[in-house]
Design an enzyme around this catalytic site. Structure first.
Site, PDB file in Angstrom:
ATOM      1  N   LYS A 166       9.337  -9.497  20.166  1.00 47.77           N
ATOM      2  CA  LYS A 166       7.919  -9.857  20.237  1.00 47.77           C
ATOM      3  C   LYS A 166       7.491 -10.012  21.688  1.00 47.77           C
ATOM      4  CE  LYS A 166       4.927 -13.605  18.414  1.00 47.77           C
ATOM      5  NZ  LYS A 166       4.949 -14.830  17.591  1.00 47.77           N
ATOM      6  N   SER A 179       1.949 -14.923  13.679  1.00 43.50           N
ATOM      7  CA  SER A 179       1.548 -14.118  14.806  1.00 43.50           C
ATOM      8  C   SER A 179       2.533 -12.997  15.151  1.00 43.50           C
ATOM      9  CB  SER A 179       1.379 -15.009  16.037  1.00 43.50           C
ATOM     10  OG  SER A 179       2.611 -15.604  16.411  1.00 43.50           O
ATOM     11  N   SER A 202       4.932 -18.414  12.347  1.00 41.17           N
ATOM     12  CA  SER A 202       4.676 -17.045  12.811  1.00 41.17           C
ATOM     13  C   SER A 202       5.778 -16.026  12.579  1.00 41.17           C
ATOM     14  CB  SER A 202       4.341 -17.062  14.294  1.00 41.17           C
ATOM     15  OG  SER A 202       2.991 -17.380  14.434  1.00 41.17           O
TER      16      SER A 202
HETATM   17  N1  GLN Z   1      -0.625 -19.468  12.496  1.00 44.96           N
HETATM   18  C1  GLN Z   1      -0.150 -20.545  13.283  1.00 44.96           C
HETATM   19  C2  GLN Z   1      -1.055 -20.774  14.452  1.00 44.96           C
HETATM   20  O1  GLN Z   1      -1.943 -20.029  14.639  1.00 44.96           O
HETATM   21  C3  GLN Z   1       1.258 -20.318  13.708  1.00 44.96           C
HETATM   22  C4  GLN Z   1       1.430 -19.691  15.031  1.00 44.96           C
HETATM   23  C5  GLN Z   1       2.863 -19.522  15.422  1.00 44.96           C
HETATM   24  O2  GLN Z   1       3.775 -19.897  14.684  1.00 44.96           O
HETATM   25  N2  GLN Z   1       3.071 -19.011  16.630  1.00 44.96           N
HETATM   26  O3  GLN Z   1      -0.894 -21.702  15.177  1.00 44.96           O
END
Ligand code: GLN
Length: 484
Positions: free
Chosen positions: A77, A152, A176
């Site tokens: 990532k 994400s 994420s």
């Molecule tokens: N969807 C969550 C957020 O927007 C998780 C993000 C993540 O785990 N990086 O904070």
């Protein structure tokens, strides 16, 4: 799931049925054909990858045994720093950033002999649940291109599900790794906080961030975890435990494992997810596992509220470093039109940071400001401590906890992007693992047909801190009973 797993490719490499170079070349040509607009991969690492593959082939030619990850094409990532390879966090603010060092997890990955094909797309600075917050477009959900891949770590999940790599590293601050794994029908695991060094991971919310592993099955996830976990003097929150044999309990199966489930999480989910979850629990019991019903305090909306206050607060501090002086490009317009330091920074951040990132900086600054600190951040920390304590209690009488990974099926592109609260609620069941620092995994537990497309449904298991062995044992068992 199409394409190679780690085991299947490892065997072919060792038996000289394919070379590492050919395997990597095939992946690159597939990537270039199916991802010409760079929505899945933001940056490719072709020259270095083929050099790495050549070295593995030399070893095999000499008749030497290769380790499990040697020669296996992977991706990372784009929030993990890679030496001499562009690392953007999917943000305009870092669009030209070339780190001078590797994140420890990447260094360990390279040392394991895995081939790094390139950097995958994600929500900007890992903030988001759909992949739509990337400044560079949206990676598709291979199961239905009209739906989001989940975020994400959107590009990593998309890449694995469409076989544009064998496995990937993601990051998980509130879900994420698990949410996109669930939306794309693959396996995603977030270990205990501190299990994998965060050195070189671009920080979002430091007390919650953990690097996670995404792959096609539980066994592959386990092998990658073993390769990258372990203490690191460069991350003072990394654990002193050395990398362990996380496969240790695989052979024990699920007999006698007590799985606790919170009925509320199942009741409040989409009807297809509810049905699939109940079927999964029934199979668990039928195959010899034990079940226990319980209530996890604050699971759902309350955990989400607590998580977003803490996250935004930490984000607002971590984002302060993007001032255009230390990293990233400075647009000409900003240089020409600003005449003071303050003007420069605000105009630059206004230009280069996306809407969601700005929203969190503003929300976090507010939550931390004097007069509001106690009402928001202070209170959220108390809720967090309470969640941790009650999970500790739960694990005294249960080995694992089950919830659906998300209450929602993958939603359509554009459906939630202008409704942040609805977007945040996709994290209703994942955030508690980060708040408590415990390990959690999402794996496919069933499928459903919608509008002529077959979507995957993910189930989540959580275990107590440092008990990845039981988590992976349970997930392996879960995977087997689903396929039985
Ligand atoms: N969807 C969550 C957020 O927007 C998780 C993000 C993540 O785990 N990086 O904070």
């Amino acid at each position: 799931m199409s394409g190679f797993t780690i085991s299947s490719l490892h065997e072919k490499l060792q038996n000289k049925e394919i070379t590492a170079t050919k395997a990597s070349e095939d992946y690159f040509s597939k990537i270039k054909k199916t991802d010409p607009e760079n929505k899945v991969y933001l940056t490719l690492n072709e020259e270095e990858a083929l050099n790495q593959a050549f070295l593995v082939d030399e070893k095999i030619k000499k008749g030497e045994k290769i380790e499990r990850l040697e020669g296996i094409p992977s991706s990372v990532k784009d929030v993990l720093s890679t030496k001499n390879l562009r690392t953007t966090a999917a943000s305009q603010a870092l669009s030209n950033f070339i780190p001078p060092y590797d994140a420890t997890a990447v260094k360990n990955l390279r040392a394991s002999g895995a081939i790094l094909l390139g950097k995958t797309n994600c929500d900007e600075f890992a903030m988001g649940g759909s992949g739509e917050n990337s400044a560079f477009g949206l990676a598709p959900n291979p199961l239905d291109p009209e739906r989001v891949p989940g975020g994400s770590s959107s590009g990593s999940a998309s890449a694995i599900a469409s076989d544009l790599c064998v496995f990937s590293l993601g990051s998980d601050t509130g879900g994420s790794v698990r949410l996109p794994a669930s939306f794309c029908g693959i396996v995603g695991m977030k270990p205990t906080y501190g299990r994998i060094s965060r050195y070189g991971l671009i920080a979002m919310a430091s007390s919650l961030d953990q690097i996670g592993v995404m792959a096609k099955n539980v066994e592959d996830v386990t092998d990658v975890l073993s390769a990258i976990a372990g203490p690191d003097p460069k991350d003072s929150t990394s654990s002193g435990f050395t990398g362990k044999d996380f496969r240790r309990d695989f052979d024990l199966g699920g007999k006698g494992l007590t799985l606790a489930y919170d009925k509320k999480s199942i009741e409040m989910s989409d009807p297809q997810i509810k049905k699939t979850s109940l079927d999964f629990l029934a199979k668990w019991k039928k195959e010899g596992g034990r079940l226990k019903e319980l209530t996890i305090p604050y699971l759902g909306e309350e955990a989400v509220a607590c998580y977003y206050i803490i996250t935004a607060s930490e984000v607002s501090a971590n984002m302060a470093r993007y001032d255009g002086i230390r990293y990233g490009k400075v647009p000409k317009k900003v240089l020409e039109e600003t005449h003071s330091w303050h003007q420069f920074i605000s105009s630059l951040r206004g230009e280069l940071l996306g809407k969601e990132v700005k929203r969190r900086i503003i929300m976090g600054t507010f939550c931390l400001s004097s007069g509001y600190y106690d009402a928001y951040y202070g209170k959220a920390q108390k809720v967090r401590a309470y969640i941790q304590k009650s999970l500790d209690e739960t694990f005294k009488s249960a080995d694992l906890i089950f919830t659906p990974t998300s209450p929602d099926l993958p939603f359509k592109i554009g459906e939630r992007i202008n409704d942040p609260v609805r977007m945040y609620l996709a994290d209703a069941f994942t955030t508690i693992a980060n708040l408590a620092g415990i390990p959690a995994i999402s794996f496919p537990i069933g499928e459903t047909q919608i509008e002529g497309k077959t979507l995957s449904i993910g189930g989540q298991l959580m275990a107590k801190q440092w008990d990845e062995e039981t988590l992976l044992r349970g997930a392996k068992f879960g995977e087997e009973i689903i396929h039985a």
